[in-house]
Motif scaffolding. Structure first.
Motif, PDB file in Angstrom:
ATOM      1  N   GLY A  64     -32.264  17.178 -28.654  1.00 20.91           N
ATOM      2  CA  GLY A  64     -32.387  17.000 -27.355  1.00 20.91           C
ATOM      3  C   GLY A  64     -32.606  15.373 -26.959  1.00 20.91           C
ATOM      4  O   GLY A  64     -33.144  14.915 -27.702  1.00 20.91           O
ATOM      5  N   CYS A  65     -32.067  15.047 -25.767  1.00 20.16           N
ATOM      6  CA  CYS A  65     -32.010  13.701 -25.446  1.00 20.16           C
ATOM      7  C   CYS A  65     -31.830  13.699 -23.839  1.00 20.16           C
ATOM      8  O   CYS A  65     -31.542  14.434 -23.202  1.00 20.16           O
ATOM      9  N   THR A  66     -31.997  12.607 -23.332  1.00 17.69           N
ATOM     10  CA  THR A  66     -31.656  12.171 -21.984  1.00 17.69           C
ATOM     11  C   THR A  66     -31.356  10.958 -21.887  1.00 17.69           C
ATOM     12  O   THR A  66     -31.514   9.890 -22.157  1.00 17.69           O
ATOM     13  N   ALA A  67     -29.958  10.649 -21.118  1.00 20.42           N
ATOM     14  CA  ALA A  67     -28.987   9.710 -20.906  1.00 20.42           C
ATOM     15  C   ALA A  67     -29.238   8.849 -19.718  1.00 20.42           C
ATOM     16  O   ALA A  67     -29.181   9.579 -18.504  1.00 20.42           O
ATOM     17  N   ILE A  86     -25.623   2.106 -31.179  1.00 20.72           N
ATOM     18  CA  ILE A  86     -26.450   1.499 -31.773  1.00 20.72           C
ATOM     19  C   ILE A  86     -27.815   2.325 -31.946  1.00 20.72           C
ATOM     20  O   ILE A  86     -28.624   2.497 -30.987  1.00 20.72           O
ATOM     21  N   PRO A  87     -28.019   2.932 -33.260  1.00 20.70           N
ATOM     22  CA  PRO A  87     -29.340   3.727 -33.340  1.00 20.70           C
ATOM     23  C   PRO A  87     -30.575   2.782 -33.422  1.00 20.70           C
ATOM     24  O   PRO A  87     -30.366   1.612 -34.197  1.00 20.70           O
ATOM     25  N   ALA A  88     -31.656   3.047 -32.820  1.00 20.81           N
ATOM     26  CA  ALA A  88     -32.609   2.179 -32.636  1.00 20.81           C
ATOM     27  C   ALA A  88     -34.150   2.937 -32.712  1.00 20.81           C
ATOM     28  O   ALA A  88     -34.394   3.687 -32.252  1.00 20.81           O
ATOM     29  N   TYR A  89     -34.924   2.491 -33.920  1.00 23.87           N
ATOM     30  CA  TYR A  89     -36.015   3.164 -34.074  1.00 23.87           C
ATOM     31  C   TYR A  89     -37.394   1.884 -34.089  1.00 23.87           C
ATOM     32  O   TYR A  89     -37.164   1.359 -35.191  1.00 23.87           O
ATOM     33  N   PHE A 135     -21.959  -0.249 -24.357  1.00 25.52           N
ATOM     34  CA  PHE A 135     -23.055  -0.173 -25.542  1.00 25.52           C
ATOM     35  C   PHE A 135     -23.986   0.938 -25.329  1.00 25.52           C
ATOM     36  O   PHE A 135     -24.382   1.325 -24.129  1.00 25.52           O
ATOM     37  N   ILE A 136     -24.008   1.844 -26.101  1.00 24.23           N
ATOM     38  CA  ILE A 136     -24.854   3.156 -26.391  1.00 24.23           C
ATOM     39  C   ILE A 136     -25.915   2.689 -27.219  1.00 24.23           C
ATOM     40  O   ILE A 136     -25.778   2.838 -28.430  1.00 24.23           O
ATOM     41  N   ILE A 137     -27.058   2.721 -26.608  1.00 20.69           N
ATOM     42  CA  ILE A 137     -28.244   2.398 -27.606  1.00 20.69           C
ATOM     43  C   ILE A 137     -29.149   3.724 -27.697  1.00 20.69           C
ATOM     44  O   ILE A 137     -29.363   4.183 -26.566  1.00 20.69           O
ATOM     45  N   VAL A 138     -29.286   4.349 -28.575  1.00 17.50           N
ATOM     46  CA  VAL A 138     -30.174   5.541 -29.093  1.00 17.50           C
ATOM     47  C   VAL A 138     -31.323   5.284 -29.366  1.00 17.50           C
ATOM     48  O   VAL A 138     -31.427   4.794 -30.436  1.00 17.50           O
ATOM     49  N   ASN A 139     -32.372   5.443 -28.474  1.00 20.52           N
ATOM     50  CA  ASN A 139     -33.665   5.292 -28.815  1.00 20.52           C
ATOM     51  C   ASN A 139     -34.253   6.409 -29.404  1.00 20.52           C
ATOM     52  O   ASN A 139     -34.438   7.504 -28.864  1.00 20.52           O
ATOM     53  N   ASP A 140     -34.486   6.306 -30.915  1.00 15.78           N
ATOM     54  CA  ASP A 140     -34.736   7.599 -31.586  1.00 15.78           C
ATOM     55  C   ASP A 140     -36.390   7.702 -31.607  1.00 15.78           C
ATOM     56  O   ASP A 140     -36.941   7.637 -32.537  1.00 15.78           O
ATOM     57  N   GLY A 141     -37.003   8.043 -30.474  1.00 14.98           N
ATOM     58  CA  GLY A 141     -38.318   8.357 -30.671  1.00 14.98           C
ATOM     59  C   GLY A 141     -39.234   7.129 -30.716  1.00 14.98           C
ATOM     60  O   GLY A 141     -40.275   7.377 -31.303  1.00 14.98           O
ATOM     61  N   LEU A 165     -28.495   4.043 -22.096  1.00 14.29           N
ATOM     62  CA  LEU A 165     -29.785   4.151 -23.094  1.00 14.29           C
ATOM     63  C   LEU A 165     -29.901   5.756 -23.149  1.00 14.29           C
ATOM     64  O   LEU A 165     -30.135   6.503 -22.069  1.00 14.29           O
ATOM     65  N   ILE A 166     -29.876   6.231 -24.393  1.00 14.88           N
ATOM     66  CA  ILE A 166     -30.096   7.628 -24.501  1.00 14.88           C
ATOM     67  C   ILE A 166     -31.429   7.692 -25.590  1.00 14.88           C
ATOM     68  O   ILE A 166     -31.706   7.277 -26.548  1.00 14.88           O
TER      69      ILE A 166
END
Length: 363
Positions: A64-67, A86-89, A135-141, A165-166
């Motif tokens: 589940g995510c919010t974009a 770009i996955p980011a944690y 640019f799709i940055i995926v903020n992984d929690g 931002l996802i």
């Protein structure tokens, strides 16, 4: 916790004297070996649970995510979009440095990248329009200020590029973050790039675009207007000999062991599956990431296996790469050995799940 207790009680039952289980007359060997037989069953069950654990945790969904579109977001031409996923944690410190370097390079070299993009995309027509970047940055929690860093960066984008931002509802691992970002991308070509900026964008991007042109030219159908499924993997394999002198014996052993198992279980065509710099065509994104199951570090190895099974053209090109402080991976000897063992487990799980038909491929 309740499930763990159930497993413990089951194991305790299995190692009871076999006469209490009614097995002493059924076993084809002396009663004194019944304990070994039961222990063998327990060991087999535990090993199977360990190997198939990555498949089990995938069953419940959980992506589940919010974009949120932070910049751009107007009407776009998919054929003129290069997506950067770009996955980011917890990357509040390293992500701004990487984004600034990327923005600066694309800003000063947009015409050159546009030429390479059009060549890779097999666009024969002449257009004065410059390629736009998504640019799709995926903020992984993340639990730090990664989201704030992304929002500050979005305010700097003024040239029509899109920043999305996802935010994952929970930490799901790098594989889950990349899968989510790729499936929400819009570009004709999609680049996966790590948030630490370890791969030099000024070296890597032109190389993967040029190599993609070769793949597209070799595999493009004459009667199709869509790009064939193809992927170019950035590689650090050429750097191994250079860094071998400074690497410890245990790390050298683990590196060669990992390469052996990748070659045996995944594909002999790819030497470095783990470099965080990969370019995909739109059709490859759909084929690979709708079928991807692994969510942690070894997801790249499953992507290679899927590519082999679905005849996705794959190539590998050497890129300039350097170590960046702040890695989320513990570099201690024991920790590296455990991570390597976990990745081996994941590769075996992938092979077993596809071989036994537990995972089905969507074509």
């Amino acid at each position: 916790m309740r499930n763990a207790m159930k497993y413990l009680f089951l194991c305790a039952a299995l190692i009871q004297p076999c006469n209490s289980l009614g097995l002493d007359h059924a076993l084809p060997f002396p009663h004194s070996y019944s304990y070994l037989f039961c222990l063998g069953i327990v060991a087999f069950v535990l090993l199977a649970c360990y190997i198939f654990y990555p498949a089990y945790i995938n069953v419940g969904g959980g992506l589940g995510c919010t974009a949120t579109v932070l910049a751009g977001g107007g009407k776009i031409d998919q054929e003129n979009i290069l997506s950067l996923v770009i996955p980011a944690y917890n990357e509040a410190e390293r992500l701004p440095i990487m984004l600034d370097a990327t923005l600066e390079y694309l800003g000063t070299n947009r015409k050159y990248i546009t030429q390479l993009f059009r060549a890779a995309g097999d666009q024969k027509g002449v257009s004065s329009e410059l390629v736009q970047c998504e640019f799709i940055i995926v903020n992984d929690g993340s639990t730090d200020d990664t989201e704030s860093a992304v929002r500050k960066y979005a305010a700097k984008v003024k040239n029509g590029d899109t920043v999305k931002l996802i935010s994952m509802h929970q930490n799901c691992g790098k594989g889950g973050a990349v899968k989510t970002g790729m499936l929400q991308s819009s570009g004709q070509l999609c680049l996966m790039v790590d948030a630490d900026g370890a791969t030099d964008i000024s070296d890597g991007l032109p190389k993967v675009l040029k190599d993609m042109k070769c793949l597209v030219t070799e595999n493009q159908s004459n009667n199709s207007s869509f790009l064939p499924p193809a992927a170019v993997f950035g590689s650090r394999a050429h750097l191994e000999e250079e860094s071998g002198a400074s690497r410890s014996k245990i790390r050298t052993f683990l590196m060669h062991a990992f390469h052996f198992f990748v070659k045996t279980l995944c594909s002999p065509r790819i030497k470095d599956t783990q470099c965080g710099f990969k370019l995909f065509t739109r059709s490859a994104v759909v084929l690979l990431f709708t079928n991807l199951h692994l969510r942690r570090w070894a997801f790249d190895t499953e992507a290679v296996v899927i590519a082999e099974k679905l005849s996705v053209s794959v190539s590998e090109v050497g890129v300039i790469w350097h170590e960046v402080d702040g890695s989320k991976l513990d570099v201690g000897k024991i920790a590296l050995a455990m991570v390597s063992l976990g990745m081996l487990r994941d590769m075996i799980c992938v092979r077993a799940c596809y071989l036994l038909g537990i995972w089905k491929l969507k074509r």
